[in-house]
Design an enzyme around this catalytic site. Structure first.
Site, PDB file in Angstrom:
ATOM      1  N   LYS A 113      -3.671  -1.772  14.576  1.00  0.00           N
ATOM      2  CA  LYS A 113      -2.937  -0.792  15.359  1.00  0.00           C
ATOM      3  C   LYS A 113      -3.466  -0.730  16.785  1.00  0.00           C
ATOM      4  CE  LYS A 113      -3.508   1.496  11.853  1.00  0.00           C
ATOM      5  NZ  LYS A 113      -3.561   1.805  10.485  1.00  0.00           N
ATOM      6  N   GLU A 163       0.835  -1.212   0.000  1.00  0.00           N
ATOM      7  CA  GLU A 163       0.000   0.000   0.000  1.00  0.00           C
ATOM      8  C   GLU A 163       0.865   1.255   0.000  1.00  0.00           C
ATOM      9  OE1 GLU A 163      -1.554   1.728   3.444  1.00  0.00           O
ATOM     10  OE2 GLU A 163      -1.058   0.028   4.730  1.00  0.00           O
TER      11      GLU A 163
HETATM   12  N1  PSU Z   1      -0.583   0.601   8.947  1.00  0.00           N
HETATM   13  C1  PSU Z   1       0.529   1.342   9.189  1.00  0.00           C
HETATM   14  N2  PSU Z   1       0.495   2.680   8.868  1.00  0.00           N
HETATM   15  C2  PSU Z   1      -0.595   3.236   8.255  1.00  0.00           C
HETATM   16  C3  PSU Z   1      -1.747   2.433   7.981  1.00  0.00           C
HETATM   17  C4  PSU Z   1      -1.685   1.125   8.362  1.00  0.00           C
HETATM   18  O1  PSU Z   1       1.534   0.830   9.682  1.00  0.00           O
HETATM   19  O2  PSU Z   1      -0.548   4.408   7.912  1.00  0.00           O
HETATM   20  C5  PSU Z   1      -2.913   3.005   7.219  1.00  0.00           C
HETATM   21  C6  PSU Z   1      -3.447   1.913   6.293  1.00  0.00           C
HETATM   22  O3  PSU Z   1      -3.460   2.421   4.991  1.00  0.00           O
HETATM   23  C7  PSU Z   1      -4.840   1.634   6.796  1.00  0.00           C
HETATM   24  C8  PSU Z   1      -5.227   2.987   7.287  1.00  0.00           C
HETATM   25  O4  PSU Z   1      -5.689   1.146   5.797  1.00  0.00           O
HETATM   26  O5  PSU Z   1      -4.040   3.407   7.988  1.00  0.00           O
HETATM   27  C9  PSU Z   1      -6.436   2.948   8.153  1.00  0.00           C
HETATM   28  O6  PSU Z   1      -6.997   4.229   8.196  1.00  0.00           O
HETATM   29  P1  PSU Z   1      -8.488   4.414   8.749  1.00  0.00           P
HETATM   30  O7  PSU Z   1      -8.377   4.035  10.194  1.00  0.00           O
HETATM   31  O8  PSU Z   1      -8.795   5.857   8.533  1.00  0.00           O
HETATM   32  O9  PSU Z   1      -9.370   3.502   7.953  1.00  0.00           O
END
Ligand code: PSU
Ligand code: MN
Length: 311
Positions: free
Chosen positions: A160, A26
């Protein structure tokens, strides 16, 4: 599955045509998850980790409205360095394409586009999930519902630790997303080795993960993701006391500054990186490189099974 208009990088196109192993990556971690200038260096290291393990990296993103699977170095540099790169979830892809935007794809968007391109394995850091306070805010990452309908294996260090991990696991169960630990029956918490929850299943090797993918094909499973949860070794995790302190101050700042929606995850990650003076960044990079390596090994094992004459 959605039919995206996709431009394939040459190397990725060749590999897919020849049935060689490919790993999707990604771009949101590059543009929004990691601070400059480390982000570009790390983006290249992630690709190298995939190559070192014998697969072809396909970093996915949007450049001037063009959805690209297998960004070249100039395109990767652009998404890592220019201002105004949008964070694109699945729902944003068409709008961003029509308006000619530069955009980085989240886990959700990367999964959907990778699956549409015929890529079966994807490596990231940590998945999005159910946020704390979601009972009031309804903030649940689109990563979850997208994985419910997208046939892809995602190698990650769990979700996370800034999220409600228990609620996220419950949602994954409801949504029918398979979750296996890699050499563990405990669900990892991204910066932390163990988020405090048991898993029903584990796999012990890349070959066994490839067996699971093969069994899904045999059973006609054409939708729904497989999460391969790959924890950091305990001695490489972020110090749990530092983690807990940093999370508490980060959540307080979110409330104070009124940060909501898709800004929440980048805000908290940036807070971790500055408040731990780079310790969380080093851990974050380790996580991603380890996941890229494991994803590549799974892709290699999977490709070998597909090309081997059946026994
Ligand atoms: N994992 C990481 N760093 C990130 C993300 C995931 O180590 O920046 C990103 C991914 O792209 C994931 C997004 O899909 O954060 C999730 O964002 P949200 O909670 O707004 O859906
Ligand atoms: Mn959200």
């Amino acid at each position: 599955m959605t039919n995206f208009h996709i431009s394939l990088g040459t190397e990725v196109a060749d590999a897919l045509r020849d049935g060689r192993p490919v790993v999707a990556l990604e771009s949101t971690i590059v543009s929004h998850g990691l601070p400059r200038p480390d982000n570009l260096r790390v983006a290249r290291e992630i690709e190298q980790a995939v190559r070192d393990a014998g697969a072809v990296p396909a970093t996915i993103g949007m450049v001037a409205g063009e959805l690209i699977v297998g960004l070249d170095d100039a395109q990767l540099t652009r998404l890592a360095t220019v201002d105004g790169v949008s964070k694109l979830s699945v729902r944003d892809l068409a709008v961003a394409a029509a308006t000619g935007a530069d955009g980085a794809t989240t886990v959700a968007a990367t999964s959907a586009v990778a699956a549409a391109a015929g890529i079966g394995v994807f490596a990231t850091g940590g998945l999005g999930g159910v946020h704390r306070e979601a009972a009031q805010t309804f903030d649940e990452s689109a990563d979850l519902v997208t994985l419910a309908r997208t046939p892809i294996a995602v190698v990650c260090a769990g979700v996370k630790s800034i999220l409600d991990v228990g609620a996220t696991l419950e949602r994954l169960e409801t949504l029918g997303v398979s979750v296996v630990g890699y050499r563990t029956r405990r669900f990892p918490g991204f910066y932390l080795t163990d988020a405090g929850f048991d898993l029903d299943w584990s796999v012990e090797s890349p070959e066994q993960a490839a067996d699971v993918l093969a069994a899904r094909r045999d059973q006609g499973v054409h939708h729904g993701g497989l999460i391969v949860a790959n924890p950091l070794p305990v001695d490489e995790q972020l110090d749990p006391a530092l983690h807990d302190r940093t999370l508490a101050t980060g959540l307080a700042m979110l409330a104070r500054d009124g940060v909501t929606g898709k800004a929440v995850t980048p805000f908290l990650l940036a807070h971790f990186h500055s408040a731990t003076e780079g310790a969380s960044l080093a851990v974050n990079v380790r996580i991603i490189l380890r996941n890229a390596d494991l994803a590549a090994r799974i892709a290699v094992a999977s490709a070998a099974r597909r090309t081997a004459p059946s026994a």
